[in-house]
Design a protein around this motif. Structure first.
Motif, PDB file in Angstrom:
ATOM      1  N   SER A  72      -3.286 -23.856 -29.193  1.00  0.00           N
ATOM      2  CA  SER A  72      -1.823 -24.252 -29.268  1.00  0.00           C
ATOM      3  C   SER A  72      -1.337 -23.632 -27.762  1.00  0.00           C
ATOM      4  CB  SER A  72      -0.821 -24.691 -30.212  1.00  0.00           C
ATOM      5  OG  SER A  72      -0.889 -25.176 -31.382  1.00  0.00           O
ATOM      6  N   PRO A  73      -1.028 -23.718 -26.361  1.00  0.00           N
ATOM      7  CA  PRO A  73      -1.111 -22.600 -25.475  1.00  0.00           C
ATOM      8  C   PRO A  73       0.451 -22.109 -25.904  1.00  0.00           C
ATOM      9  CG  PRO A  73      -0.209 -24.959 -24.644  1.00  0.00           C
ATOM     10  CD  PRO A  73      -0.931 -24.863 -26.008  1.00  0.00           C
ATOM     11  N   THR A  74       1.098 -21.442 -26.899  1.00  0.00           N
ATOM     12  CA  THR A  74       1.924 -20.434 -27.047  1.00  0.00           C
ATOM     13  C   THR A  74       1.149 -18.917 -27.210  1.00  0.00           C
ATOM     14  OG1 THR A  74       1.505 -20.653 -30.115  1.00  0.00           O
ATOM     15  CG2 THR A  74       3.094 -21.954 -28.942  1.00  0.00           C
ATOM     16  N   GLY A  75       0.317 -18.248 -25.884  1.00  0.00           N
ATOM     17  CA  GLY A  75       0.171 -17.108 -26.484  1.00  0.00           C
ATOM     18  C   GLY A  75      -1.468 -16.907 -25.735  1.00  0.00           C
ATOM     19  N   THR A  76      -1.673 -16.186 -25.084  1.00  0.00           N
ATOM     20  CA  THR A  76      -3.128 -16.062 -24.522  1.00  0.00           C
ATOM     21  C   THR A  76      -4.466 -16.290 -25.931  1.00  0.00           C
ATOM     22  OG1 THR A  76      -2.762 -13.180 -24.571  1.00  0.00           O
ATOM     23  CG2 THR A  76      -2.120 -13.835 -22.619  1.00  0.00           C
ATOM     24  N   LEU A  77      -5.375 -16.306 -25.287  1.00  0.00           N
ATOM     25  CA  LEU A  77      -6.389 -16.457 -26.104  1.00  0.00           C
ATOM     26  C   LEU A  77      -6.531 -15.030 -26.795  1.00  0.00           C
ATOM     27  CD1 LEU A  77      -8.921 -17.974 -26.035  1.00  0.00           C
ATOM     28  CD2 LEU A  77     -10.001 -17.371 -24.028  1.00  0.00           C
ATOM     29  N   HIS A  78      -6.960 -15.672 -27.944  1.00  0.00           N
ATOM     30  CA  HIS A  78      -7.169 -13.764 -28.753  1.00  0.00           C
ATOM     31  C   HIS A  78      -7.983 -14.484 -29.397  1.00  0.00           C
ATOM     32  CE1 HIS A  78      -5.891 -15.919 -32.846  1.00  0.00           C
ATOM     33  NE2 HIS A  78      -5.535 -16.953 -31.764  1.00  0.00           N
ATOM     34  N   ILE A  79      -8.565 -13.045 -29.752  1.00  0.00           N
ATOM     35  CA  ILE A  79     -10.422 -13.292 -30.631  1.00  0.00           C
ATOM     36  C   ILE A  79     -10.540 -14.280 -32.285  1.00  0.00           C
ATOM     37  CG2 ILE A  79     -11.709 -11.563 -32.442  1.00  0.00           C
ATOM     38  CD1 ILE A  79     -11.248 -10.962 -29.050  1.00  0.00           C
ATOM     39  N   GLY A  80      -9.710 -14.314 -32.566  1.00  0.00           N
ATOM     40  CA  GLY A  80      -9.874 -15.400 -33.678  1.00  0.00           C
ATOM     41  C   GLY A  80      -9.651 -17.282 -33.196  1.00  0.00           C
ATOM     42  N   GLY A  81      -9.606 -17.328 -32.036  1.00  0.00           N
ATOM     43  CA  GLY A  81      -9.315 -18.792 -31.372  1.00  0.00           C
ATOM     44  C   GLY A  81     -10.759 -18.340 -30.931  1.00  0.00           C
ATOM     45  N   VAL A  82     -11.125 -17.752 -30.455  1.00  0.00           N
ATOM     46  CA  VAL A  82     -12.281 -17.449 -29.685  1.00  0.00           C
ATOM     47  C   VAL A  82     -13.445 -18.002 -29.790  1.00  0.00           C
ATOM     48  CG1 VAL A  82     -14.232 -16.766 -27.555  1.00  0.00           C
ATOM     49  CG2 VAL A  82     -11.724 -15.976 -27.514  1.00  0.00           C
ATOM     50  N   ARG A  83     -13.341 -17.106 -31.240  1.00  0.00           N
ATOM     51  CA  ARG A  83     -14.140 -17.476 -32.275  1.00  0.00           C
ATOM     52  C   ARG A  83     -14.788 -18.879 -32.994  1.00  0.00           C
ATOM     53  NH1 ARG A  83     -14.155 -16.165 -38.458  1.00  0.00           N
ATOM     54  NH2 ARG A  83     -12.459 -17.611 -38.316  1.00  0.00           N
ATOM     55  N   THR A  84     -13.383 -19.194 -32.757  1.00  0.00           N
ATOM     56  CA  THR A  84     -13.522 -20.702 -33.799  1.00  0.00           C
ATOM     57  C   THR A  84     -13.850 -21.741 -32.156  1.00  0.00           C
ATOM     58  OG1 THR A  84     -11.575 -20.240 -34.448  1.00  0.00           O
ATOM     59  CG2 THR A  84     -11.621 -22.568 -34.424  1.00  0.00           C
ATOM     60  N   ALA A  85     -13.706 -21.629 -31.266  1.00  0.00           N
ATOM     61  CA  ALA A  85     -13.883 -22.435 -29.773  1.00  0.00           C
ATOM     62  C   ALA A  85     -15.913 -21.931 -29.798  1.00  0.00           C
ATOM     63  CB  ALA A  85     -13.571 -21.998 -28.542  1.00  0.00           C
ATOM     64  N   LEU A  86     -15.846 -20.428 -30.166  1.00  0.00           N
ATOM     65  CA  LEU A  86     -17.603 -20.401 -29.993  1.00  0.00           C
ATOM     66  C   LEU A  86     -18.446 -21.303 -31.054  1.00  0.00           C
ATOM     67  CD1 LEU A  86     -19.907 -18.766 -29.376  1.00  0.00           C
ATOM     68  CD2 LEU A  86     -19.578 -17.587 -30.429  1.00  0.00           C
ATOM     69  N   PHE A  87     -17.656 -21.370 -32.199  1.00  0.00           N
ATOM     70  CA  PHE A  87     -18.666 -22.102 -33.133  1.00  0.00           C
ATOM     71  C   PHE A  87     -18.725 -23.512 -32.946  1.00  0.00           C
ATOM     72  CE2 PHE A  87     -18.035 -18.843 -37.446  1.00  0.00           C
ATOM     73  CZ  PHE A  87     -18.994 -18.038 -35.617  1.00  0.00           C
ATOM     74  N   ASN A  88     -16.847 -23.947 -32.889  1.00  0.00           N
ATOM     75  CA  ASN A  88     -17.536 -25.335 -32.040  1.00  0.00           C
ATOM     76  C   ASN A  88     -18.991 -25.664 -31.628  1.00  0.00           C
ATOM     77  OD1 ASN A  88     -15.638 -27.579 -33.793  1.00  0.00           O
ATOM     78  ND2 ASN A  88     -13.744 -25.274 -33.187  1.00  0.00           N
ATOM     79  N   TYR A  89     -18.420 -25.141 -30.351  1.00  0.00           N
ATOM     80  CA  TYR A  89     -19.403 -25.341 -29.094  1.00  0.00           C
ATOM     81  C   TYR A  89     -20.665 -24.641 -29.509  1.00  0.00           C
ATOM     82  CZ  TYR A  89     -21.674 -24.011 -24.716  1.00  0.00           C
ATOM     83  OH  TYR A  89     -22.363 -24.249 -23.355  1.00  0.00           O
ATOM     84  N   VAL A  90     -21.105 -24.541 -30.319  1.00  0.00           N
ATOM     85  CA  VAL A  90     -22.375 -24.152 -30.684  1.00  0.00           C
ATOM     86  C   VAL A  90     -22.624 -25.292 -31.803  1.00  0.00           C
ATOM     87  CG1 VAL A  90     -24.184 -22.442 -32.731  1.00  0.00           C
ATOM     88  CG2 VAL A  90     -22.202 -21.857 -30.383  1.00  0.00           C
ATOM     89  N   TYR A  91     -22.166 -25.949 -32.645  1.00  0.00           N
ATOM     90  CA  TYR A  91     -22.553 -26.631 -33.774  1.00  0.00           C
ATOM     91  C   TYR A  91     -22.438 -28.231 -33.293  1.00  0.00           C
ATOM     92  CZ  TYR A  91     -22.298 -29.410 -37.227  1.00  0.00           C
ATOM     93  OH  TYR A  91     -22.560 -30.271 -38.728  1.00  0.00           O
ATOM     94  N   ALA A  92     -21.385 -28.063 -31.810  1.00  0.00           N
ATOM     95  CA  ALA A  92     -21.977 -29.224 -30.688  1.00  0.00           C
ATOM     96  C   ALA A  92     -23.353 -29.179 -30.143  1.00  0.00           C
ATOM     97  CB  ALA A  92     -20.829 -29.785 -30.231  1.00  0.00           C
ATOM     98  N   LYS A  93     -23.553 -27.689 -29.569  1.00  0.00           N
ATOM     99  CA  LYS A  93     -24.754 -27.655 -28.446  1.00  0.00           C
ATOM    100  C   LYS A  93     -25.840 -28.263 -29.358  1.00  0.00           C
ATOM    101  CE  LYS A  93     -22.727 -27.846 -25.574  1.00  0.00           C
ATOM    102  NZ  LYS A  93     -22.712 -29.085 -24.100  1.00  0.00           N
ATOM    103  N   GLN A  94     -26.274 -27.375 -30.575  1.00  0.00           N
ATOM    104  CA  GLN A  94     -27.214 -27.550 -31.207  1.00  0.00           C
ATOM    105  C   GLN A  94     -27.726 -28.922 -32.337  1.00  0.00           C
ATOM    106  OE1 GLN A  94     -26.015 -25.453 -35.483  1.00  0.00           O
ATOM    107  NE2 GLN A  94     -27.555 -23.965 -34.156  1.00  0.00           N
ATOM    108  N   ASN A  95     -26.380 -29.454 -31.944  1.00  0.00           N
ATOM    109  CA  ASN A  95     -26.558 -31.099 -32.805  1.00  0.00           C
ATOM    110  C   ASN A  95     -27.002 -32.063 -31.656  1.00  0.00           C
ATOM    111  OD1 ASN A  95     -26.704 -30.972 -35.691  1.00  0.00           O
ATOM    112  ND2 ASN A  95     -24.963 -29.835 -34.831  1.00  0.00           N
ATOM    113  N   LYS A  96     -27.614 -31.780 -30.299  1.00  0.00           N
ATOM    114  CA  LYS A  96     -27.011 -32.447 -29.322  1.00  0.00           C
ATOM    115  C   LYS A  96     -25.834 -33.559 -28.829  1.00  0.00           C
ATOM    116  CE  LYS A  96     -31.547 -31.394 -28.598  1.00  0.00           C
ATOM    117  NZ  LYS A  96     -31.783 -30.053 -28.800  1.00  0.00           N
ATOM    118  N   GLY A  97     -24.668 -32.806 -28.891  1.00  0.00           N
ATOM    119  CA  GLY A  97     -23.492 -33.584 -29.576  1.00  0.00           C
ATOM    120  C   GLY A  97     -22.520 -32.916 -28.037  1.00  0.00           C
ATOM    121  N   LYS A  98     -21.298 -33.400 -28.220  1.00  0.00           N
ATOM    122  CA  LYS A  98     -20.604 -32.694 -27.290  1.00  0.00           C
ATOM    123  C   LYS A  98     -19.329 -31.664 -27.560  1.00  0.00           C
ATOM    124  CE  LYS A  98     -19.448 -36.843 -25.310  1.00  0.00           C
ATOM    125  NZ  LYS A  98     -18.704 -37.775 -24.862  1.00  0.00           N
TER     126      LYS A  98
END
Ligand code: GLU
Length: 465
Positions: free
Chosen positions: A10-36
């Motif tokens: 939700s773009p109601t504040g700048t990117l914070h550490i907790g958010g980046v961690r969520t994005a990272l885990f989503n990204y890594v899970y998709a990539k390691q499963n050859k997904g999107k």
């Protein structure tokens, strides 16, 4: 089936550490499963959402190499989709209009609370078949009995009692769709298979699954990540930590260090501490994420950054350092041996800004002496400074080895413990007691500059007596 994950800020504040961690885990899970991996901007809260925050979030992610596989979508531009889904839900009879007034709802809530009950809508309008008008909201007919069970990749089986969940509002009285409705429709429309998000969303999940079921959508995989905590074990916030990703970059923490640090927030692999994005894609296992809150430790981040800085080639290190030198007006090109100086100092501090600041005395005059150091080592050191200066001036070759030799000889002649001999010279040269070995430090300057600095220290001592 191809795994599809999404980060839905939700773009109601700048990117914070907790958010980046969520994005990272989503990204890594998709990539390691050859997904999107997708990004969806949840900007339905028009008052608090801004384009500046959205840009900050997307840029921060792209800076650390987390880019979506499709252009990001914005909820504010998808009302037609929501409208269609709402029609479907109304036709199926799984939702109803409710015209209960705010006063009635407030009264009901107060009464439930006074009896120690969890406040929830009592379902008065559930079977009244009301038609929509400007005072009605649309509510979901949530099953009243039974349990809602789902499997969470981190938390295992999660059970909610349906009786704890009331008839959620899907459309507000102005016809706008609510957060939960949009979230569920978008996950379906974007073909998301796996929802990886913070544990703070855990109680939303049964509500969203009920909406999903009412719309006959397929079920999703869930992983609720432990909260990120500050060192005081309270939820990470501006009060207990620096939370903005950009602030870490401004200090000179590397992108790869931030990824490494964030990956370790709630996940580990034996004793291994150093991870790059590619390692994560091969090593990370979402099932191994812990349930307990994960503490963000800034001392550990320094340690990690040290490792990542040390692993850079000299040229890469220098390229990353230059913007920090520029930011504090150090013109490193003025010295022909600047590479040698940077190499000698590259591990002086765990951040690039720290190293850049430590380089100041090598590229400009020493403006002042560290007060404590001067008091402890400089006062009364006139004869040592003069003796060493004479020794250095008698050298025929000016390099680290010959300087070391001269310093050893001086120490023997004066029979002084090392700090008594070295620290006054070091302070004269750099203003403080921190520098590489003294021979190396001196060799980074030419003899004329060494004389200037020792003379300046002697003058300082003469004036302070
Ligand atoms: N927009 C929500 C947030 O920023 C995330 C919702 C979700 O991941 O489902 O917290």
């Amino acid at each position: 089936m191809t795994k599809v994950t999404r980060f839905a800020p939700s773009p109601t504040g700048t990117l914070h550490i907790g958010g980046v961690r969520t994005a990272l885990f989503n990204y890594v899970y998709a990539k390691q499963n050859k997904g999107k991996f997708l990004i969806r901007v949840e900007d339905t809260d028009a008052e608090r959402s801004t384009r500046e925050y959205e840009e900050n979030i997307l840029k921060g992610l792209s800076d650390i190499g987390i880019n979506p596989d499709e252009p990001p979508v914005r909820q504010s531009e998808r009302s037609e989709l929501y409208q269609k889904a709402v029609e479907q839900i109304i036709e199926s009879g799984k939702a109803y209009y409710c015209n209960c007034s705010k006063e009635r709802l407030d009264e009901m809530r107060a009464e439930q609370q006074s009896k120690g009950l969890k406040p929830q809508y009592d379902g008065k309008c559930r079977n009244l078949n009301l038609k929509p008008d400007s005072s009605t909201v649309l509510r979901l007919k949530t099953p009243r009995d039974g349990e809602l069970i789902f499997h969470d990749l981190v938390r295992g089986e999660v059970i909610f009692q349906n009786s704890e969940l009331d008839d959620l509002i899907l459309l507000r009285s102005d016809g706008s769709p609510t957060y939960h409705l949009c979230n569920v429709i978008d996950d379906y429309e974007q073909k998301v298979t796996t929802v990886v998000r913070g544990e703070d969303h855990l109680s939303n999940t049964p509500r969203q699954i009920h909406i999903q079921q009412a719309l006959d959508y397929p079920s999703l995989e869930y992983a609720h990540l432990p909260m990120v905590l500050g060192q005081d074990k309270k939820r990470l916030s501006k009060r207990n930590a620096v939370t903005s990703l950009q602030d870490y970059f401004n200090q000179g923490y590397l992108e790869s260090s931030m990824i490494n640090m964030l990956a370790r927030l709630g996940w580990s692999k034996g004793d291994k501490e150093i991870f790059y994005l590619d390692d994560l894609i091969s090593d990370f296992r979402i099932q191994e994420v812990q349930k307990a809150g994960a503490i963000f430790d800034s001392v550990k981040l320094d340690w990690i950054n040290n490792h990542h800085l040390a692993a850079l080639s000299f040229d890469d290190f220098k390229a990353k350092l230059i913007p920090f030198l520029d930011s504090i007006d150090i013109d490193f090109t003025q010295k022909t041996n600047s590479d040698e100086i940077i190499q000698a100092m590259r591990s002086s501090k765990p951040t690039l800004l720290g190293v850049a600041k430590d380089l100041i005395p090598y590229f400009s005059k020493v403006e002042s002496y560290d007060e404590k150091a001067a008091k402890k080592f400089l006062s009364g050191s006139e004869s040592v400074l003069e003796f060493v200066q004479r020794k250095l001036n008698s050298l025929e070759v000016w390099n680290e080895e010959s300087i070391d030799h001269a310093l050893n000889e001086a120490q023997t002649s004066l029979s002084l413990p090392t700090p008594k001999l070295n620290q006054p010279i070091r302070i004269a040269m750099t203003g403080s007691t921190q520098s590489p070995s003294l021979g190396l430090t001196l060799s980074l300057f030419d003899l004329a500059e060494v004389n200037n600095r020792i003379d300046a220290a002697l003058e300082y001592l003469a004036n302070s007596n």
